[in-house]
Design a protein around this motif. Sequence first.
Motif, short mmCIF file in Angstrom:
data_model
loop_
_atom_site.label_atom_id
_atom_site.label_comp_id
_atom_site.label_asym_id
_atom_site.label_seq_id
_atom_site.Cartn_x
_atom_site.Cartn_y
_atom_site.Cartn_z
N THR A 104 10.29 53.57 -20.42
CA THR A 104 10.35 53.50 -21.89
C THR A 104 11.65 54.14 -22.36
O THR A 104 11.69 55.34 -22.65
CB THR A 104 9.14 54.24 -22.50
N CYS B 197 13.55 49.55 -29.07
CA CYS B 197 14.45 48.83 -28.15
C CYS B 197 13.79 47.63 -27.47
O CYS B 197 14.49 46.81 -26.88
CB CYS B 197 14.99 49.79 -27.09
N ARG C 122 4.62 46.18 -26.45
CA ARG C 122 5.47 47.32 -26.08
C ARG C 122 4.58 48.45 -25.54
O ARG C 122 3.68 48.91 -26.25
CB ARG C 122 6.26 47.80 -27.30
N GLY D 167 11.08 54.93 -26.32
CA GLY D 167 9.78 55.53 -26.54
C GLY D 167 9.24 55.36 -27.95
O GLY D 167 8.13 55.78 -28.24
S1 FES Z 1 10.73 52.06 -25.04
FE1 FES Z 1 11.87 51.20 -26.63
S2 FES Z 1 10.46 49.85 -27.53
FE2 FES Z 1 9.29 50.82 -26.02
#
Ligand code: FES
Length: 273
Positions: free
Chosen positions: A230, A237, A255, A233
């Motif tokens: 991740t 992204c 996600r 996180g």
């Molecule tokens: S780690 Fe970036 S969207 Fe999940």
Amino acid sequence: MAERVAVGPHEPVHVVGEMVATRRAGAYRHLTLTAPGVPERFRAGTFVAVSVPGHTARRALWVHRVRASSAYGPTLDVVVEPTGPGTTWLASQPVGTPVTLTGPLGRPFALPKDPVACLLVGDGYAAAPMFPLAERLRERGCAVALVVSAPDESRLLSALEARRSARSVTVLTADGSVGRRGTAADHADELVARDVDVVYAAGPAPVLRAVAAAAERHGAWSQVAVEVPTPCGTGLCHGCPLPVVGEDSVDRVVRACTEGPVVRGDRVRWDVL
Ligand code: FES
């Protein structure tokens, strides 16, 4: 002018905390951190993303324990296995190091409304969230059976502490160095067959897959904490794809950091994970 943003009781916060204790435990390092607002918002299964100087991607860490109060105020403990440059840096920092982190992140384990029989399976450092989860379940009157497994003794997390957290404890090591020999995947059917209503698991995908499949065979619900890299996180992204089957039976990718890390075991598309 600075804008004040109201943050909900479970929404993550981005803070600079401090490493107030650090100790080695086998192959792992346990870090105790202050992180204003994070321990108060923590629910079992959520994680924190820690910034590492010189690295854009952050390191996601399971929370092993929170303390509501200590000499430093509320603290949280995380478990680090130093395997790459980021985790090695984190594990080598002394007490007093400032630590920038965001958390708690992700969806926690859902707790049953009734006092049902629960099997908790934690493999390696991913066993960390099983301990606070066991406490919450016990508070609700659930019968908690805990399985702590690892490749070898040095990667077995808090086996002694496990005996304080659960009604029954099974220790497994793949090499047989302590406890019974084998992986949680090897013993999944036997473990789930013991009148279990809900199975919770965290660890590598093969273990989760086997445990979730055994739960399905024995008519139990399963929730698994899937570990996917991740990078941010926070849901921005899209670098943490987790393939699932939706309620509508349609395959989709969610996600892991926001729709996970905890999902129903029977919803994960293990074949393409
Ligand atoms: S780690 Fe970036 S969207 Fe999940």
